[in-house]
Design a protein around this motif. Structure first.
Motif, short mmCIF file in Angstrom:
data_model
loop_
_atom_site.label_atom_id
_atom_site.label_comp_id
_atom_site.label_asym_id
_atom_site.label_seq_id
_atom_site.Cartn_x
_atom_site.Cartn_y
_atom_site.Cartn_z
N THR A 318 0.83 -1.20 0.00
CA THR A 318 0.00 0.00 0.00
C THR A 318 0.87 1.25 0.00
OG1 THR A 318 -1.78 -1.17 1.15
CG2 THR A 318 -1.82 1.24 1.23
N LEU A 319 1.88 1.27 0.85
CA LEU A 319 2.77 2.43 0.89
C LEU A 319 3.47 2.63 -0.45
CD1 LEU A 319 4.35 1.99 4.44
CD2 LEU A 319 2.91 3.89 3.70
N THR A 321 2.44 1.67 -3.38
CA THR A 321 1.47 2.12 -4.37
C THR A 321 1.17 3.60 -4.21
OG1 THR A 321 0.48 -0.10 -4.39
CG2 THR A 321 -0.84 1.69 -5.31
N MET A 322 1.13 4.07 -2.96
CA MET A 322 0.91 5.50 -2.72
C MET A 322 2.03 6.36 -3.31
SD MET A 322 -0.41 5.56 1.25
CE MET A 322 -2.05 5.02 1.70
N LYS A 329 0.74 5.93 -12.27
CA LYS A 329 -0.63 5.50 -11.98
C LYS A 329 -1.48 5.48 -13.24
CE LYS A 329 -0.86 6.91 -7.11
NZ LYS A 329 -1.57 7.73 -6.09
N VAL A 346 -6.55 2.11 -2.82
CA VAL A 346 -5.46 2.71 -2.05
C VAL A 346 -5.65 4.22 -1.93
CG1 VAL A 346 -2.99 3.20 -2.08
CG2 VAL A 346 -3.80 0.89 -2.57
N ASP A 347 -6.05 4.86 -3.03
CA ASP A 347 -6.21 6.32 -3.02
C ASP A 347 -7.33 6.78 -2.11
OD1 ASP A 347 -4.11 6.64 -4.74
OD2 ASP A 347 -5.34 6.89 -6.54
N PHE A 354 -6.02 2.14 7.07
CA PHE A 354 -4.58 2.07 6.86
C PHE A 354 -3.84 1.79 8.17
CE2 PHE A 354 -0.37 4.07 6.59
CZ PHE A 354 0.15 3.37 5.52
#
Length: 498
Positions: A318-319, A321-322, A329, A346-347, A354
């Protein structure tokens, strides 16, 4: 993915479909394991080599004499899967239901509009609204079910054809810029289910899935042959009036029968929850997957959704992907709808969701066992500051620390035999039972438990693993000390012949 303890339930019959739903999240993780890896972009090198689990090709192609594109590292391609397990019969009219699940590859080809209403293949196309469309391979989930009544004819079994039709779908793009063409090839296979009666209330069940379709040319590259393959193939086995015995941790009375079970390209484990309290471990549903799992596997309850890396840590993915740039993206969204769904999740992830990803303690192991009745308790552990406090890391020294096992201090350089505990052991550790190894270091966990890092004696890559710091880890009670190897004394050496 988290290992889930077996929870007790009543023994009343439940619909096998409800049993299948209990393992649905885990089965979906198997189905899409490695489907599209972070960073979820077509340009990523690791997403150019896909479909590595449970792939069934036509037999003639797999067994072709002519060399083909080398098998992808880590994959185990075959033309069949074979699962054998033990089932206890609880009713005279007991039946078994097998659900086959797999992916059918779908080629997504982007085409640009040309003159005279013609179209030409292109790797990508941007429409007037700014949306990018990329040529990429997708997959369609498929299922089939087989039912077998466990009566006197069950040993003859039943065979049913399975598969999926081919087809072509055309999706026009806005502004007559072009179109997206999705093509699927026909899949043909079969599932055979048989039952061998071992006792009045016990059968050995066999499920065999085979690819029966036509093979491509012998030298066809693997990427091309995948268009006609069953991908991520696995089975769910349930039924009415039956319970399945653990093959990982069988009861002593069935040890020989379990050893006689032959599984090829699959690893069957108990799914859902135990119907008898878990001792001995049984379940109403079995998951036979092409990857190694423990009994009663569960997706961690903190997980907000599938990331196509079921064995990875959700917080890390997740981190990462952020941290993708806006351009990265956009490429990920254009690569695949499932990648776009991950980015959207995730967004928009709420802070409290989280926060739950930041680790969870499933269980704590006492740092020292309680003294048996009549014996003096062990000496209290040395008081040290907590690991996060100043001086907290000054005590443990993995390279030189030792731990007492059967009266023998084990530390770096000690030789041991691996004895993974019977219940609760990691499924992969079981394959190392009885092997000898050398201790590399002693590690103290934050919760006070101790693990020893070891390298296998017969592993040709042990020196490389040591250099990388990649070890197998075992608890002290899973190791048997071995006598150190003694160099022969001069008197032990036969005298040289004159």
């Amino acid at each position: 993915m988290a290992d889930g303890p077996a929870a007790s339930t009543a023994t009343a019959d439940v619909s096998p479909h409800a049993d299948f739903e209990q393992v649905g999240a885990v089965a979906d993780a198997v189905l899409y394991e490695g489907y599209l890896l972070y960073p979820y972009r077509r340009s990523s090198a690791k997403n150019r080599v896909r479909w590595q689990f449970g792939v069934l090709f036509p037999r003639d192609w797999v067994e072709a004499d002519e060399p083909v594109t080398p098998t992808v590292s880590g994959s185990a391609d075959s033309w069949y899967q074979r699962t054998e397990c033990l089932a206890r019969i609880r009713r005279p009219d007991a039946t078994v239901r097998v659900r086959l699940r797999y992916l059918q590859m779908q080629r997504k080809q982007v085409q640009e509009s040309g003159r005279d209403d013609g179209h030409r293949d292109v790797p990508s196309l941007r429409t007037a609204d700014g949306t990018v469309h990329l040529t990429f391979d997708e997959a369609v989930p498929r299922e089939a079910e087989v039912t077998l009544r466990l009566d006197e004819r069950a040993h003859h079994g039943t065979t049913v054809p399975v598969g999926a039709p081919g087809g072509t779908d055309v999706e026009p793009l806005p502004g007559d810029a072009g179109r997206v063409v999705r093509v699927r090839e026909e899949l043909r296979g079969s599932v055979t289910v048989t039952a061998e009666r071992l006792a009045p209330d016990l059968v050995r069940l066999q499920v065999r899935t085979a690819h029966t379709g036509l093979a491509p040319a012998p030298r066809t590259a693997r990427d091309e042959a995948l268009r006609g393959a069953f991908i991520a193939t696995h089975t769910l086995i349930g039924g009415d009036g039956v319970e399945f015995v653990s093959l990982i941790d069988p009861p002593a009375a069935l040890h020989d029968q379990v050893r006689a079970c032959r599984n090829e390209f699959t690893f069957p484990v108990l799914g859902g929850v135990s119907s008898l309290g878990g001792d001995p471990p049984t379940a109403r549903v079995l998951l036979s997957a092409p990857i190694i799992l423990p009994d009663h596997p569960q997706v961690a309850p903190e997980s907000p959704g599938d990331l196509h890396d079921a064995a990875e840590i959700d917080e890390i993915l997740t981190l990462r992907t952020m941290l993708l740039t806006d351009e990265e993206k956009r490429e990920a969204r254009a690569t695949d709808p499932r990648a776009a769904a991950i980015l959207d999740r995730v967004d928009t992830m709420p802070p409290e969701v989280f926060a739950r990803l930041h680790g969870a303690v499933r269980s704590l192991t006492p740092s020292r066992p309680a003294a048996p009745p009549g014996e003096h308790p062990a000496a209290p552990p040395v008081e040290r500051p907590a690991w996060w406090q100043e001086g907290g890391d000054d005590g443990p020294a993995p390279a030189t620390d030792t731990v007492l096992v059967d009266g023998v201090p084990l530390g770096g350089g000690s030789r041991v035999r691996l004895r993974p505990r019977g219940r609760g052991a990691d499924a992969q550790d079981m394959f190392l039972a009885g092997r000898t190894a050398e201790v590399a270091a002693v590690f103290h966990d934050v919760d006070g438990s101790v693990h020893l890092a070891v390298t296998l004696d017969d592993d040709p890559a042990s020196e490389l693993h040591t250099w990388y710091g990649r070890f197998h880890y075992f608890r002290p009670d899973e190791l048997e000390p071995l006598e150190p190897t003694r160099e022969p004394a001069p008197s032990d050496t036969p005298a040289a012949e004159a």
